[in-house]
Design a protein around this motif. Sequence first.
Motif, PDB file in Angstrom:
ATOM      1  N   GLY A 107       0.815  -1.216   0.000  1.00 12.51           N
ATOM      2  CA  GLY A 107       0.000   0.000   0.000  1.00 12.51           C
ATOM      3  C   GLY A 107       0.843   1.258   0.000  1.00 12.51           C
ATOM      4  O   GLY A 107       0.516   2.242  -0.677  1.00 12.51           O
ATOM      5  N   LEU A 108       1.958   1.237   0.750  1.00 19.52           N
ATOM      6  CA  LEU A 108       2.865   2.389   0.775  1.00 19.52           C
ATOM      7  C   LEU A 108       3.506   2.614  -0.593  1.00 19.52           C
ATOM      8  O   LEU A 108       3.565   3.750  -1.083  1.00 19.52           O
ATOM      9  CB  LEU A 108       3.957   2.189   1.832  1.00 19.52           C
ATOM     10  CG  LEU A 108       3.528   2.274   3.292  1.00 19.52           C
ATOM     11  CD1 LEU A 108       4.702   1.947   4.208  1.00 19.52           C
ATOM     12  CD2 LEU A 108       2.977   3.653   3.621  1.00 19.52           C
ATOM     13  N   MET A 109       3.972   1.537  -1.213  1.00 17.56           N
ATOM     14  CA  MET A 109       4.623   1.675  -2.523  1.00 17.56           C
ATOM     15  C   MET A 109       3.637   2.124  -3.590  1.00 17.56           C
ATOM     16  O   MET A 109       3.952   2.964  -4.433  1.00 17.56           O
ATOM     17  CB  MET A 109       5.267   0.347  -2.923  1.00 17.56           C
ATOM     18  CG  MET A 109       6.500  -0.005  -2.102  1.00 17.56           C
ATOM     19  SD  MET A 109       7.405  -1.424  -2.780  1.00 17.56           S
ATOM     20  CE  MET A 109       6.245  -2.736  -2.403  1.00 17.56           C
ATOM     21  N   LEU A 110       2.423   1.560  -3.548  1.00 17.35           N
ATOM     22  CA  LEU A 110       1.417   1.920  -4.548  1.00 17.35           C
ATOM     23  C   LEU A 110       0.894   3.335  -4.337  1.00 17.35           C
ATOM     24  O   LEU A 110       0.791   4.125  -5.277  1.00 17.35           O
ATOM     25  CB  LEU A 110       0.255   0.922  -4.480  1.00 17.35           C
ATOM     26  CG  LEU A 110      -0.946   1.210  -5.384  1.00 17.35           C
ATOM     27  CD1 LEU A 110      -0.534   1.127  -6.851  1.00 17.35           C
ATOM     28  CD2 LEU A 110      -2.087   0.243  -5.087  1.00 17.35           C
ATOM     29  N   GLY A 111       0.572   3.655  -3.094  1.00 17.29           N
ATOM     30  CA  GLY A 111      -0.045   4.946  -2.816  1.00 17.29           C
ATOM     31  C   GLY A 111       0.924   6.111  -2.769  1.00 17.29           C
ATOM     32  O   GLY A 111       0.507   7.266  -2.884  1.00 17.29           O
ATOM     33  N   ALA A 112       2.227   5.829  -2.631  1.00 14.78           N
ATOM     34  CA  ALA A 112       3.224   6.905  -2.508  1.00 14.78           C
ATOM     35  C   ALA A 112       3.164   7.872  -3.674  1.00 14.78           C
ATOM     36  O   ALA A 112       3.362   9.085  -3.505  1.00 14.78           O
ATOM     37  CB  ALA A 112       4.627   6.303  -2.400  1.00 14.78           C
ATOM     38  N   SER A 113       2.857   7.368  -4.868  1.00 13.23           N
ATOM     39  CA  SER A 113       2.812   8.231  -6.041  1.00 13.23           C
ATOM     40  C   SER A 113       1.711   9.279  -5.931  1.00 13.23           C
ATOM     41  O   SER A 113       1.710  10.259  -6.682  1.00 13.23           O
ATOM     42  CB  SER A 113       2.621   7.403  -7.316  1.00 13.23           C
ATOM     43  OG  SER A 113       1.451   6.607  -7.226  1.00 13.23           O
ATOM     44  N   GLY A 114       0.787   9.082  -4.992  1.00 16.67           N
ATOM     45  CA  GLY A 114      -0.240  10.101  -4.777  1.00 16.67           C
ATOM     46  C   GLY A 114       0.360  11.422  -4.355  1.00 16.67           C
ATOM     47  O   GLY A 114      -0.105  12.493  -4.766  1.00 16.67           O
ATOM     48  N   TYR A 115       1.416  11.383  -3.528  1.00 16.02           N
ATOM     49  CA  TYR A 115       2.096  12.618  -3.128  1.00 16.02           C
ATOM     50  C   TYR A 115       2.768  13.280  -4.323  1.00 16.02           C
ATOM     51  O   TYR A 115       2.714  14.502  -4.487  1.00 16.02           O
ATOM     52  CB  TYR A 115       3.133  12.309  -2.042  1.00 16.02           C
ATOM     53  CG  TYR A 115       2.543  12.056  -0.681  1.00 16.02           C
ATOM     54  CD1 TYR A 115       2.010  13.092   0.077  1.00 16.02           C
ATOM     55  CD2 TYR A 115       2.514  10.770  -0.146  1.00 16.02           C
ATOM     56  CE1 TYR A 115       1.468  12.863   1.325  1.00 16.02           C
ATOM     57  CE2 TYR A 115       1.980  10.525   1.107  1.00 16.02           C
ATOM     58  CZ  TYR A 115       1.448  11.568   1.835  1.00 16.02           C
ATOM     59  OH  TYR A 115       0.900  11.345   3.074  1.00 16.02           O
TER      60      TYR A 115
END
Length: 243
Positions: free
Chosen positions: A179-187
């Motif tokens: 989840g961290l790796m996938l969602g990080a691109s949101g920032y």
Amino acid sequence: MHAFSDPTSPIYARLTGMFYLGIAIAGGFAIAYVPSQIVVPDDPAQTVANILNRSALYQSGIAADVVVMIFEIMALTMLYFMFKPVSATLSLAAAITRLSMVSVMSAMLFFHAGATLLATSPDLMPSFNASQRADLAGLLLEMHRAGVWIWQVFFTVHLVLLGALIVASNKAPRLIGIGLMLGASGYLLDSVYAFAFPDAALLGALRIALLVIVTLSELSFALWLVIKGQSTATTAQHMAVSH
């Protein structure tokens, strides 16, 4: 002091999680709540009036920023030692990128200081009238806001590395790391959206979806550390990664 001496102990993990949760609470107050109450878009005069009339809230937001940075230093250091046995290189890179983020946050406080001086010190820059001073204060606050989009780039890299370390270890469920790796691109997309494509509706929706994922993953990781601590078991796979 003993609690900080053993990166493999449950108490060490719980303290790390507490710092992480502290960042989330203080950061939400300083980055989201306070600006929503003080800054009035396209109306610098009213923004300056809010700084004066709600000075306690405004100063509390600055204090919360400082708390975030102190907690960040503690969290990034503890995370480095926690994940160093998994991969010393990736753990150090994760620490450096998070420290780079904190450095940008520190520089952003100068803009808060400038806006505060313009709002509270009428004798400063006497050649400027009240409207000009308000416009300048508004500009400084916008520059402060732009700093968020800068530190988010470093934070994106940090979260990708942290997620990879979690997946490669037994410190927390692999789903959290993914989840961290996938969602990080949101920032990162949030910064791109703000700087370059503010009218791109699809990009705006995608960044929100990814930010929800990464926020839930970060909170889950912090809560996991606080509640569960960490496993001290080491598998052959983890040892292989560390080498």
